[in-house]
Design a protein around this motif. Structure first.
Motif, PDB file in Angstrom:
ATOM      1  N   VAL A  55      -3.868   1.203   8.318  1.00 24.65           N
ATOM      2  CA  VAL A  55      -4.968   2.177   8.649  1.00 24.65           C
ATOM      3  C   VAL A  55      -5.349   3.394   7.128  1.00 24.65           C
ATOM      4  CG1 VAL A  55      -3.946   2.443  11.421  1.00 24.65           C
ATOM      5  CG2 VAL A  55      -3.331   3.940   9.600  1.00 24.65           C
ATOM      6  N   LEU A  56      -6.509   3.700   8.050  1.00 22.97           N
ATOM      7  CA  LEU A  56      -6.843   4.048   5.979  1.00 22.97           C
ATOM      8  C   LEU A  56      -6.455   5.175   5.761  1.00 22.97           C
ATOM      9  CD1 LEU A  56      -9.667   4.539   4.413  1.00 22.97           C
ATOM     10  CD2 LEU A  56     -10.724   5.777   6.617  1.00 22.97           C
ATOM     11  N   ALA A  57      -5.232   5.915   6.700  1.00 26.38           N
ATOM     12  CA  ALA A  57      -4.544   7.476   6.676  1.00 26.38           C
ATOM     13  C   ALA A  57      -3.354   6.928   5.081  1.00 26.38           C
ATOM     14  CB  ALA A  57      -3.716   7.443   7.616  1.00 26.38           C
ATOM     15  N   ASP A  58      -3.103   5.890   5.686  1.00 29.36           N
ATOM     16  CA  ASP A  58      -2.138   4.918   4.200  1.00 29.36           C
ATOM     17  C   ASP A  58      -2.714   4.681   2.885  1.00 29.36           C
ATOM     18  OD1 ASP A  58       0.087   4.225   7.063  1.00 29.36           O
ATOM     19  OD2 ASP A  58      -1.254   1.987   7.372  1.00 29.36           O
ATOM     20  N   VAL A  59      -4.335   4.279   3.137  1.00 25.57           N
ATOM     21  CA  VAL A  59      -4.246   4.308   1.750  1.00 25.57           C
ATOM     22  C   VAL A  59      -4.197   5.991   0.903  1.00 25.57           C
ATOM     23  CG1 VAL A  59      -6.452   3.256   0.444  1.00 25.57           C
ATOM     24  CG2 VAL A  59      -5.375   1.939   2.473  1.00 25.57           C
ATOM     25  N   TRP A  60      -5.020   6.433   1.535  1.00 25.32           N
ATOM     26  CA  TRP A  60      -4.840   8.402   1.038  1.00 25.32           C
ATOM     27  C   TRP A  60      -3.811   8.222   0.721  1.00 25.32           C
ATOM     28  CZ3 TRP A  60      -9.215   9.092  -0.674  1.00 25.32           C
ATOM     29  CH2 TRP A  60     -10.537   8.979   0.881  1.00 25.32           C
ATOM     30  N   ILE A  61      -2.655   8.139   1.802  1.00 25.00           N
ATOM     31  CA  ILE A  61      -1.571   8.585   1.490  1.00 25.00           C
ATOM     32  C   ILE A  61      -1.295   8.109  -0.036  1.00 25.00           C
ATOM     33  CG2 ILE A  61       0.964   8.292   2.034  1.00 25.00           C
ATOM     34  CD1 ILE A  61      -0.010   8.847   4.463  1.00 25.00           C
ATOM     35  N   ASN A  78       8.416  10.153  -4.832  1.00 27.56           N
ATOM     36  CA  ASN A  78       8.541   9.613  -3.723  1.00 27.56           C
ATOM     37  C   ASN A  78      10.024   9.317  -2.058  1.00 27.56           C
ATOM     38  OD1 ASN A  78       6.992   6.754  -3.158  1.00 27.56           O
ATOM     39  ND2 ASN A  78       9.238   5.708  -3.013  1.00 27.56           N
ATOM     40  N   LEU A  79      10.360   9.583  -2.545  1.00 21.23           N
ATOM     41  CA  LEU A  79      11.501   9.320  -1.188  1.00 21.23           C
ATOM     42  C   LEU A  79      11.336  10.706  -0.836  1.00 21.23           C
ATOM     43  CD1 LEU A  79      14.239   8.566  -0.317  1.00 21.23           C
ATOM     44  CD2 LEU A  79      15.607  10.129  -0.956  1.00 21.23           C
ATOM     45  N   VAL A  80      11.264  11.494  -1.200  1.00 22.21           N
ATOM     46  CA  VAL A  80      10.625  13.209   0.076  1.00 22.21           C
ATOM     47  C   VAL A  80       9.594  12.734   0.497  1.00 22.21           C
ATOM     48  CG1 VAL A  80      10.422  15.397  -0.261  1.00 22.21           C
ATOM     49  CG2 VAL A  80      11.933  14.867  -1.715  1.00 22.21           C
ATOM     50  N   ILE A  81       8.252  12.655  -0.460  1.00 14.52           N
ATOM     51  CA  ILE A  81       7.220  12.290   1.273  1.00 14.52           C
ATOM     52  C   ILE A  81       7.310  11.342   2.176  1.00 14.52           C
ATOM     53  CG2 ILE A  81       4.784  11.132   0.312  1.00 14.52           C
ATOM     54  CD1 ILE A  81       5.288  12.784  -2.219  1.00 14.52           C
ATOM     55  N   THR A  82       7.831   9.623   1.184  1.00  9.36           N
ATOM     56  CA  THR A  82       8.121   9.078   2.154  1.00  9.36           C
ATOM     57  C   THR A  82       8.758   9.396   4.100  1.00  9.36           C
ATOM     58  OG1 THR A  82       8.368   7.777   0.641  1.00  9.36           O
ATOM     59  CG2 THR A  82       9.288   6.887   2.811  1.00  9.36           C
ATOM     60  N   ILE A 138       0.720  -0.983  -0.387  1.00 11.08           N
ATOM     61  CA  ILE A 138      -0.227  -0.007   0.141  1.00 11.08           C
ATOM     62  C   ILE A 138       0.658   1.306   0.322  1.00 11.08           C
ATOM     63  CG2 ILE A 138      -1.837   1.236   1.303  1.00 11.08           C
ATOM     64  CD1 ILE A 138      -3.018  -1.290   2.470  1.00 11.08           C
ATOM     65  N   GLN A 139       1.705   0.988   0.703  1.00 14.46           N
ATOM     66  CA  GLN A 139       2.041   2.121   0.898  1.00 14.46           C
ATOM     67  C   GLN A 139       3.785   2.274   0.300  1.00 14.46           C
ATOM     68  OE1 GLN A 139       4.865   2.796   4.631  1.00 14.46           O
ATOM     69  NE2 GLN A 139       2.613   3.321   5.427  1.00 14.46           N
ATOM     70  N   GLN A 140       4.516   1.795  -0.520  1.00 10.13           N
ATOM     71  CA  GLN A 140       4.859   2.025  -1.365  1.00 10.13           C
ATOM     72  C   GLN A 140       5.150   1.367  -3.022  1.00 10.13           C
ATOM     73  OE1 GLN A 140       8.092   3.778  -0.925  1.00 10.13           O
ATOM     74  NE2 GLN A 140       7.470   4.542   1.335  1.00 10.13           N
ATOM     75  N   ILE A 188       4.456   4.541  11.737  1.00  7.36           N
ATOM     76  CA  ILE A 188       3.530   3.530  11.628  1.00  7.36           C
ATOM     77  C   ILE A 188       3.830   2.827  13.251  1.00  7.36           C
ATOM     78  CG2 ILE A 188       3.744   1.001  11.015  1.00  7.36           C
ATOM     79  CD1 ILE A 188       6.189   1.605   8.898  1.00  7.36           C
ATOM     80  N   ARG A 189       2.285   2.680  13.112  1.00 10.86           N
ATOM     81  CA  ARG A 189       1.338   2.386  14.445  1.00 10.86           C
ATOM     82  C   ARG A 189       0.674   1.590  14.130  1.00 10.86           C
ATOM     83  NH1 ARG A 189      -0.369   6.905  12.287  1.00 10.86           N
ATOM     84  NH2 ARG A 189      -2.476   7.424  13.034  1.00 10.86           N
TER      85      ARG A 189
END
Length: 284
Positions: A213-219, A268-272, A115-117, A281-282
């Motif tokens: 979490v849902l925030a990961d999907v939105w990101i 992507n590096l900057v956003i990450t 999801i994130q990457q 991550i939690r």
């Protein structure tokens, strides 16, 4: 007196250094000017799209046509890329966490990795490879055939007529493609986890839901939208500035693909880094 050979050698070295310095400065200045023109094109496109929507002049039919074309050239490659990506994440991460005795965390690792990457990067690379090449070649061919100049002569803004519908189509397709890659990648990783890694389905989905979490999907969706915008603006700029016949079109397509991929990796590096600072991550 100093030998003539030494004098000539020093003179040749100075000339070579001057040529290298001149070429480097020309490349740097040219790159900054190209970047500025690309930013201007992006700003003009956003302003023109808002004006067209408010004035009810937006070309919905052309936008849907371009979106359907992008879907046809990227949907199948997206599935073919998502399946091995989900499998590789499950196998590599599964071997590591198996040695730590935390097999149940494979769901969390697979979900976060895809999801994130994985999904936004795969989306950007697909759009940068297939979408950018198609857009740059189309606009480049129109430019070398002087169709763009003909539009300007008739008082038609080529950005409004050609660029805005393609940008809107890319912004529509990018999140859809991202969702497709997320779904296929997670499903592929799930079957590998329960089939080859001996992970129970309950523990897989439990850890997946606990860490993702849902925030990961939105990101992920926001990154896909940004990557799609970068890709289409770069492709349009390269296509509209194509010169020199078919060779110029080919150079423009090549530059569009290379610049798209490079910009996606850097952004992507900057956003990450930013996301990691403000949204670490939690456990949900």
């Amino acid at each position: 007196m100093e030998p003539a050979s030494s004098t000539r050698q020093r003179g040749g070295t100075a000339t070579a250094l001057r040529i290298v310095r001149q070429n480097f400065s020309d490349i740097a200045i040219g790159s900054l000017r190209t970047f500025g023109r690309t930013v201007d094109l992006g700003v003009e496109t956003l302003r023109g799209a808002a004006t067209d929507i408010v004035g009810r002049k937006f070309q919905w039919r052309e936008m849907l046509y371009q979106a359907w074309y992008l879907i046809t050239v990227t949907a199948l490659p997206a599935i073919l890329m998502a399946v091995p990506f989900g499998v590789v994440v499950s196998v590599q991460v599964g071997n590591l966490i198996h040695q730590l005795g935390a097999d149940s965390l494979l769901g969390a690792a697979g979900g976060l990795g895809v999801i994130q990457q994985g999904a936004p990067i795969a989306t950007g690379l697909l759009l940068g490879g297939a979408g950018a090449s198609a857009i740059a070649s189309d606009l480049g061919a129109r430019t070398v055939r002087e169709e763009i100049d003909a539009l300007r002569t008739m008082g038609i803004n080529p950005v409004q007529r050609l660029v805005i519908p393609r940008v809107a189509a890319m912004m529509l397709v990018a999140p859809l493609l991202n969702i497709l890659i997320i779904f296929v990648g997670i499903v592929a990783g799930y079957f590998v986890a329960i089939g080859a890694q001996n992970v129970t389905p309950g523990s897989y989905w439990a850890t997946f839901g606990a860490f993702t979490v849902l925030a990961d999907v939105w990101i992920s969706l926001a990154k896909a939208l940004l990557f799609g915008f970068l890709v289409v603006i770069i492709a349009c700029q390269r296509g509209l500035e194509a010169r020199g016949g078919p060779r110029g079109v080919a150079d423009g397509v090549n530059a569009a693909v290379v610049l798209s991929v490079a910009s996606i990796i850097v952004v992507n590096l900057v956003i990450t880094q930013v996301v990691t600072m403000f949204l670490p991550i939690r456990v949900a």
